[in-house]
Design an enzyme around this catalytic site. Structure first.
Site, short mmCIF file in Angstrom:
data_model
loop_
_atom_site.label_atom_id
_atom_site.label_comp_id
_atom_site.label_asym_id
_atom_site.label_seq_id
_atom_site.Cartn_x
_atom_site.Cartn_y
_atom_site.Cartn_z
CG HIS A 65 -10.94 0.08 -4.76
ND1 HIS A 65 -11.80 -0.29 -3.75
CD2 HIS A 65 -10.23 1.14 -4.26
CE1 HIS A 65 -11.63 0.49 -2.70
NE2 HIS A 65 -10.69 1.37 -2.99
CD GLU A 68 -6.76 3.31 -4.38
OE1 GLU A 68 -6.81 3.80 -3.23
OE2 GLU A 68 -7.68 3.44 -5.22
CG HIS A 69 -6.89 -0.96 -0.81
ND1 HIS A 69 -7.21 -0.70 0.50
CD2 HIS A 69 -7.75 -0.21 -1.55
CE1 HIS A 69 -8.21 0.16 0.56
NE2 HIS A 69 -8.57 0.46 -0.68
CD GLU A 145 -11.92 2.59 0.31
OE1 GLU A 145 -11.79 3.57 -0.46
OE2 GLU A 145 -11.18 1.59 0.27
#
Length: 433
Positions: A65, A68-69, A145
């Protein structure tokens, strides 16, 4: 039509007067699948890597994850603003999604802007800088998030339910990692995860819309030739993930998570079907009957007749070697036990009594409409190609799907209900303390 996809499959997988699906494997091992949709003025293109949260080493939880950023934060030739401006300047959309078994970076643009989208996405995937300062900035963004998700009781109950049903297995871990994982993540570990998985033989590119397959392959080859991967030796495409040990433990019983909220969130469920299970179409019919709409049994019994909840439905999650099913409702805290009793009873009824012809026809009609309407946009078709390549190893056209759904019988539904109901069940509740 159903076509098996092996590593060397090349050429046309499906063709009719409405579309054409083709597959090409470049010498480097990069796989390209496209669906040409005549008359479309837009294209959705996705760059897939078959790595998800389940593939992370113990010291790398949250790395998938994190990447992904970070891939949007700049490459050796583009800044984060350059990447954003490239898509904003043409009215396109770009984003990414991390799952438990794959990661996808995608964009939807006008057909004329496909060359730009391929160039930028290729740059992001092959040339990410993973700048330490950007990582610290993004660490804060990801923590926000995760905090947002933890503050949403519906998201939380689904996350905790998956962890309860798949307890002790990597599939049971949160996709984004925990706040502790993100705080502890080191740049070297995230970079090692990137170096391990982001390689030509792991890359699958899928696209759907107003495109020409040969031109797409040319664009991809040209973009890769200008990237750090240009010197990659010829390679076989990475092997598709195979089903492993299905004996994943399940924590039955009840887990309650206290939160300062007004409404309790409840899920009852257990082990379901893996993604490639041949009974998955019967399971879809079961869900349509049990909790798929306003005429479903859960909606009618839990909400309409008893007034126990506003929202209620059933769902499934499916992976290569495991799956789960659940029945959800949001209700007042003092109604939790009553809701669990009703959901249990409705599941048990499906194991005992035959579904009527009328109810079966209504469920099939609902699935038929949802399937066809879901394939009306380029994004859905792009994702379907990714699933065919990475998960199922076969391409199934819409006509074949509809025929398979139409062939499901009432006894098939009862059989899958018995299969679900025979496994241990878990109840997850998020409620005020």
């Amino acid at each position: 039509m159903r076509v098996t996809i092996d590593p060397h499959t090349q050429g046309t997988l499906h063709s009719d007067e409405g579309s054409s699906v083709r597959r090409t494997v470049l010498p480097s091992g990069v796989r390209i699948l496209s669906e040409e949709m005549p008359g479309q003025r837009s294209v959705t293109v996705g760059f897939w890597i078959a790595v998800g949260s389940r593939d992370e080493a113990a010291h790398q939880h949250g790395s998938t994850h994190f990447l992904e950023h970070l891939l949007f934060k700049g490459t050796s030739s583009r800044s984060a603003l350059d990447i954003a401006a490239a898509f904003d300047g043409v009215g396109g959309d770009s984003n990414a999604m991390t799952g438990k078994e794959s990661t996808c970076y995608y964009a939807r643009v006008l057909d004329a802007d496909l060359p730009m989208a391929v160039d930028v996405l290729t740059d992001m995937v092959t040339s990410a800088v993973l700048d330490p300062e950007e990582m610290e900035t993004e660490r804060g963004v990801i923590l926000e998030e995760l905090a947002m998700d933890l503050d949403d009781p519906v998201d939380l109950v689904h996350e905790r339910f998956a962890g309860q049903v798949l307890d002790g297995h990597p599939l049971g871990r949160p996709i984004g990692g925990t706040p502790d994982d993100i705080r502890a993540a080191r740049r070297d570990d995230v970079h090692a995860h990137y170096s391990r998985w982001y390689r030509p033989e792991e890359l699958v590119i899928t696209a759907a819309g107003g495109l020409d397959h040969d031109e797409l392959c040319r664009l991809v080859a040209e973009a890769l030739d200008g990237s750090p991967w240009r010197t990659a030796a010829a390679a076989e495409p990475a092997r598709r993930r195979v089903a492993g040990d299905r004996g994943i433990p399940i924590q039955s019983g009840r887990e309650t998570v206290a939160r300062p909220i007004e409404q309790a969130q409840v899920i009852l469920g257990g082990r379901g079907l893996a993604a490639g299970d041949p009974d998955r179409f019967a399971l879809s019919v079961l869900h349509a009957i049990l909790g798929g709409g306003m005429s479903s049994r859960l909606f009618q019994e839990v909400r309409e007749r008893r007034g126990l909840a506003y929202a209620t439905y059933s769902f499934s999650g499916a992976y290569t070697d495991a799956g789960y099913y659940g029945l959800y409702a949001g209700c007042l805290p003092n109604k939790v036990d009553a809701v669990v009793d009703v959901m249990t009873a409705e599941l048990e009824k499906l194991t005992e009594a035959t579904v009527s012809d009328q109810e079966l026809a209504r469920a099939k009609g609902q699935l038929r409409g949802a399937t066809v309407l879901g394939m009306e946009d380029t994004s859905s078709r792009m994702s379907r190609l990714g699933s065919a390549e990475l998960v199922r190893g076969e391409f199934v056209d819409v006509s074949e799907i509809l025929e398979t759904i139409a062939a499901v019988t009432a006894e098939d539904v009862r059989g899958i209900a018995r299969r679900l109901a025979s496994s241990p069940r878990a109840v997850t509740v998020v409620a005020p303390s």
